[in-house]
Scaffold this motif. Structure first.
Motif, short mmCIF file in Angstrom:
data_model
loop_
_atom_site.label_atom_id
_atom_site.label_comp_id
_atom_site.label_asym_id
_atom_site.label_seq_id
_atom_site.Cartn_x
_atom_site.Cartn_y
_atom_site.Cartn_z
N ASP A 118 0.83 -1.20 0.00
CA ASP A 118 0.00 0.00 0.00
C ASP A 118 0.87 1.26 0.00
O ASP A 118 0.54 2.25 -0.67
N ALA B 138 2.12 1.78 -3.49
CA ALA B 138 1.07 2.34 -4.36
C ALA B 138 0.89 3.83 -4.11
O ALA B 138 0.72 4.61 -5.06
N LEU B 139 0.97 4.25 -2.87
CA LEU B 139 0.84 5.66 -2.56
C LEU B 139 1.99 6.46 -3.18
O LEU B 139 1.78 7.49 -3.83
N LEU C 100 3.91 5.63 -5.71
CA LEU C 100 3.76 5.62 -7.17
C LEU C 100 2.74 6.65 -7.64
O LEU C 100 2.90 7.26 -8.70
N SER C 101 1.70 6.87 -6.85
CA SER C 101 0.65 7.81 -7.24
C SER C 101 1.14 9.25 -7.28
O SER C 101 0.50 10.11 -7.87
N TYR C 102 2.29 9.52 -6.67
CA TYR C 102 2.88 10.85 -6.70
C TYR C 102 3.96 10.99 -7.76
O TYR C 102 4.74 11.94 -7.74
#
Length: 167
Positions: free
Chosen positions: A68, A71-72, A74-76
């Motif tokens: 998780d 994923a966080l 990567l989202s930035y």
């Protein structure tokens, strides 16, 4: 490749605290040394079946929180190829925050998590670059001490200016 590993997470906290956060509440708490062995991939044959089950649950919880956190990040806009100690620290902080859960959240964990979010937002806005520069290629020119090199980023608003001389 993950931004942080189980070992990175363990290096940023202690085994007892990590076990308290990761072992499911309805399972027996294994000795803290057992979690270290499990994280290092060692043999758990010297531990009871209940302790081994608890360790498997803890490792599963740790792995989910690390995924998780990845994923966080990567989202930035951080590519999954970036492997720095700073990114590992950011991912570990986020994973620890997730491990705390709502019931066990501390102010320190919440503040650390918010610091990570602020850092990632600054990266996304272009105020901070968390991606290290690429190493030079063998075909790149060699920079010497007596060479001055100027570089500029692209124009921010994309327009060009033209000077017209009207005499």
């Amino acid at each position: 490749m993950p931004f942080a590993t189980r070992a990175d997470l363990l290096a940023r906290t202690n085994a007892r605290r990590l076990a308290q956060l990761a072992v499911p509440a309805d399972m027996v708490m294994p000795p803290e040394a057992a979690l270290r062995v499990a994280i290092d991939g060692g043999s758990l044959t010297g531990y009871s079946a209940d302790e081994q089950t608890a360790l498997a649950g803890a490792l599963d919880a740790i792995d989910k929180c690390l995924a998780d956190a990845d994923a966080l990040i990567l989202s930035y806009g951080i590519p999954d190829t970036v492997q720095t100690t700073l990114i590992a620290r950011l991912a570990s902080t986020v994973a620890l925050y997730y491990l705390h859960g709502a019931e066990r959240m501390t102010d320190d964990a919440a503040k650390a998590y918010q610091g990570v979010i602020d850092t990632l937002k600054a990266h996304a806005r272009g105020e901070l670059n968390l991606i290290p520069p690429e190493p030079p290629l063998p075909t790149d020119p060699v920079v010497s001490d007596d060479l001055v090199q100027f570089e500029s980023s692209a124009r921010r608003y994309g327009g060009t200016s033209t000077v017209v001389e009207d005499w």
